[in-house]
Design an enzyme around this catalytic site. Structure first.
Site, PDB file in Angstrom:
ATOM      1  N   ARG A   1       0.858  -1.193   0.000  1.00 21.90           N
ATOM      2  CA  ARG A   1       0.000   0.000   0.000  1.00 21.90           C
ATOM      3  C   ARG A   1       0.888   1.235   0.000  1.00 21.90           C
ATOM      4  NH1 ARG A   1      -2.800   0.911   5.383  1.00 21.90           N
ATOM      5  NH2 ARG A   1      -1.234   2.543   5.514  1.00 21.90           N
TER       6      ARG A   1
ATOM      7  N   HIS B   1      -4.228   4.339   4.406  1.00 25.93           N
ATOM      8  CA  HIS B   1      -5.323   3.369   4.381  1.00 25.93           C
ATOM      9  C   HIS B   1      -6.550   4.018   3.742  1.00 25.93           C
ATOM     10  CE1 HIS B   1      -8.301   0.460   5.515  1.00 25.93           C
ATOM     11  NE2 HIS B   1      -8.945   1.371   6.206  1.00 25.93           N
TER      12      HIS B   1
ATOM     13  N   TYR C   1       2.968   5.237  11.400  1.00 22.42           N
ATOM     14  CA  TYR C   1       3.268   3.818  11.640  1.00 22.42           C
ATOM     15  C   TYR C   1       3.970   3.094  10.491  1.00 22.42           C
ATOM     16  CZ  TYR C   1      -1.112   3.106   9.058  1.00 22.42           C
ATOM     17  OH  TYR C   1      -2.088   3.133   8.099  1.00 22.42           O
TER      18      TYR C   1
HETATM   19  C1  TPP Z   1     -16.390  -6.356   9.709  1.00 25.48           C
HETATM   20  C2  TPP Z   1     -15.482  -5.172   9.776  1.00 25.48           C
HETATM   21  N1  TPP Z   1     -14.629  -5.036  10.816  1.00 25.48           N
HETATM   22  C3  TPP Z   1     -13.813  -3.952  10.897  1.00 25.48           C
HETATM   23  C4  TPP Z   1     -13.846  -2.988   9.918  1.00 25.48           C
HETATM   24  C5  TPP Z   1     -12.935  -1.771  10.031  1.00 25.48           C
HETATM   25  N2  TPP Z   1     -11.904  -1.812   8.991  1.00 25.48           N
HETATM   26  C6  TPP Z   1     -12.046  -1.149   7.827  1.00 25.48           C
HETATM   27  S1  TPP Z   1     -10.781  -1.399   6.792  1.00 25.48           S
HETATM   28  C7  TPP Z   1      -9.990  -2.397   7.892  1.00 25.48           C
HETATM   29  C8  TPP Z   1      -8.666  -3.030   7.517  1.00 25.48           C
HETATM   30  C9  TPP Z   1      -8.803  -3.961   6.364  1.00 25.48           C
HETATM   31  O1  TPP Z   1      -7.552  -4.461   5.980  1.00 25.48           O
HETATM   32  P1  TPP Z   1      -7.372  -5.355   4.698  1.00 25.48           P
HETATM   33  O2  TPP Z   1      -8.414  -6.407   4.669  1.00 25.48           O
HETATM   34  O3  TPP Z   1      -5.965  -5.785   4.697  1.00 25.48           O
HETATM   35  O4  TPP Z   1      -7.683  -4.382   3.481  1.00 25.48           O
HETATM   36  P2  TPP Z   1      -6.890  -3.070   3.021  1.00 25.48           P
HETATM   37  O5  TPP Z   1      -7.614  -1.897   3.604  1.00 25.48           O
HETATM   38  O6  TPP Z   1      -5.498  -3.178   3.497  1.00 25.48           O
HETATM   39  O7  TPP Z   1      -6.990  -3.060   1.528  1.00 25.48           O
HETATM   40  C10 TPP Z   1     -10.731  -2.513   9.062  1.00 25.48           C
HETATM   41  C11 TPP Z   1     -10.316  -3.293  10.242  1.00 25.48           C
HETATM   42  C12 TPP Z   1     -14.757  -3.168   8.863  1.00 25.48           C
HETATM   43  N3  TPP Z   1     -14.840  -2.291   7.849  1.00 25.48           N
HETATM   44  N4  TPP Z   1     -15.550  -4.262   8.797  1.00 25.48           N
END
Ligand code: TPP
Ligand code: MG
Length: 334
Positions: A233, A237, A246
C-alpha cells in the site's frame, strides 16, 4: 480463455493502471475539498487488480470487490468508475450496478463479499452457467470468520470461485506480522482442501497467469483457488488515516522502487511498445475518465427516499412503512 496476451493487451493494462492511479488521486483531492466522503486509495495495488481483470471474461465472470478495486476494473466498462464516484458521494446509485455488468458494488463490511462470491459461484454451478466468481479482499479481511466459512464451503462444494487476497502488508495500522502466524495467506488454502498460490502482485502479467490458471481450473469443474497477491500500500489506508505515524519510511521507500506503474512502464518501453507520447495520452485519458465519472455522479438527482432503494428487490413491509413515514415527515403531515 484469455491465455495469450497481445501487445494491445499489455498497452491496455498499463493504460488501465494509470487511469486507476489518476482516479484514486483525484478522489483523494475531492475528499479534501469536502465534496465526497471517506475514500480508500488504490495506489500500489493497480497491477493486482488489472492483471486479474484481464484474465476474466466480462461476459461470464463475476467480480466481487472490496473497497479499492473498482477504480481499476475498467475492463468491465467505464460505468464501474461512474458508479464508484457516485458511491464516494454516498449516492444510492453507487451501490447499484445495473445488469449486464457482472461487478458487485464496493464492500466495506470486511470479508462479507467472500461469502457472496461462494454463493454466486454455487449458483453458477447449480445452473450450469459458464463463468467464475472472483472476489478481492485484503490481508486483514482474511482474519474474519467469514473468510474461513467461505473457504471451507467452497472447498466442500467445489464451486468455481477465485479468492484473491490482495496483501498490501497493512490492515489500517496492523502489519501482516501481527495479522497471522501462518507461513503466508496462501497457506490457509490447505485447511480448505484447495490450492493456494502466492504471486508478485506488482507484476500484472504474473497475476494474469495465476488467475487464468485458477479460472481454467474452476471452469473445468475442479473448484476454488486461493491466490495471495503480494503488493504494498503506497498511500494511506483511507482519507481518515495518517500512515506516517506507523509505516516505516524505509519500507515505503523500498516499495516505491517497485511501484507497479513504473516497473510495468519500463517493461513495455523495453519491448518497444510504449513511449512518452503514449504515457501522456494515457494520463490524459485517465483524467478524462475520472472527469466523466465525476460529472455523471455529481449531477445525479438526489431524493431523500433514495436510501430505501436497491436494498431488496422487493421492499419489506417495514421498509415500506419507514419510507411512507419519511414522506409524511418531509411533507410535514402528522
Ligand atoms: C467487519 C469489519 N470489521 C472492521 C472494519 C474496520 N476496517 C475497515 S478497513 C480495515 C482493515 C482492512 O484491511 P485489509 O483487509 O488488509 O484491506 P486493506 O484496507 O489493506 O486493503 C478494518 C479493520 C470493517 N470495515 N468491517
Ligand atoms: Mg491490507
Amino acid at each position: 480463455m484469455a491465455s495469450t496476451l497481445h501487445n494491445e493487451d499489455l498497452v491496455g493494462m498499463l493504460c488501465e493502471m494509470i487511469k486507476a492511479r489518476i482516479a484514486s488521486d483525484r478522489l483523494w483531492s475531492l475528499q479534501r475539498q469536502g465534496r465526497i466522503g471517506t475514500i480508500a486509495p488504490i495506489n500500489g495495488q493497480e497491477a493486482t487488480v488489472v492483471g486479474a481483470s484481464w484474465a476474466l471474461d466480462p461476459d461470464h465472470d463475476w467480480v466481487l470487490p472490496q473497497y479499492r478495486e473498482p477504480m481499476g476494473l475498467g475492463r468491465y466498462g467505464p460505468e464501474i468508475l461512474h458508479r464508484f464516484a457516485a458511491w464516494a458521494i454516498g449516492h444510492p446509485q453507487g451501490g447499484h450496478i445495473p445488469e449486464p455488468l457482472r461487478v458487485f458494488p464496493p464492500q466495506i463490511s470486511l470479508a462479507t463479499q467472500i461469502l457472496h462470491a461462494v454463493g454466486l459461484a454455487w449458483a453458477l454451478k447449480l445452473r450450469k452457467e459458464p463463468g467464475v466468481a472472483l472476489t478481492f479482499f485484503g490481508d486483514g479481511s482474511s482474519s474474519e470468520g467469514d473468510f474461513y466459512e467461505a473457504g471451507n464451503l467452497a472447498g466442500v462444494l467445489e464451486v468455481p470461485v477465485i479468492f484473491l487476497c490482495s496483501n498490501n502488508q497493512w490492515a489500517i495500522s496492523t502489519p501482516t506480522s501481527r495479522q497471522t502466524a501462518a507461513a503466508g495467506f496462501a497457506a490457509k488454502a490447505e485447511a480448505f482442501g484447495i490450492p493456494g498460490v502466492t504471486v508478485d502482485g506488482n507484476d500484472p502479467l504474473a497475476v494474469f497467469e495465476v488467475v487464468g490458471a485458477a479460472r481454467d481450473r474452476a471452469l473445468a469443474g475442479k473448484g476454488a483457488t486461493l491466490i495471495e497477491a503480494v503488493n504494498y500500500r503506497l498511500g494511506a489506508h483511507t482519507t481518515a488515516d495518517d500512515p506516517t505515524r506507523y509505516v516505516p519510511a524505509d519500507a515505503l521507500a523500498a516499495a516505491k522502487e517497485r511501484d507497479p506503474l513504473i516497473v510495468f512502464r519500463r517493461q513495455l518501453e523495453d519491448r518497444g511498445i510504449w513511449d512518452q507520447a503514449m504515457q501522456t495520452g494515457a494520463e490524459r485519458a485517465g483524467e478524462r475518465a475520472i472527469d466523466d465519472a465525476w460529472a455523471w455522479a455529481s449531477n445525479l438527482p438526489l431524493h431523500q427516499t433514495d436510501l430505501f432503494d436497491h436494498v431488496f428487490a422487493t421492499p419489506t413491509l417495514r421498509q415500506q412503512q419507514q419510507r411512507n413515514g419519511l414522506i409524511e415527515y418531509l411533507q410535514g403531515t402528522p
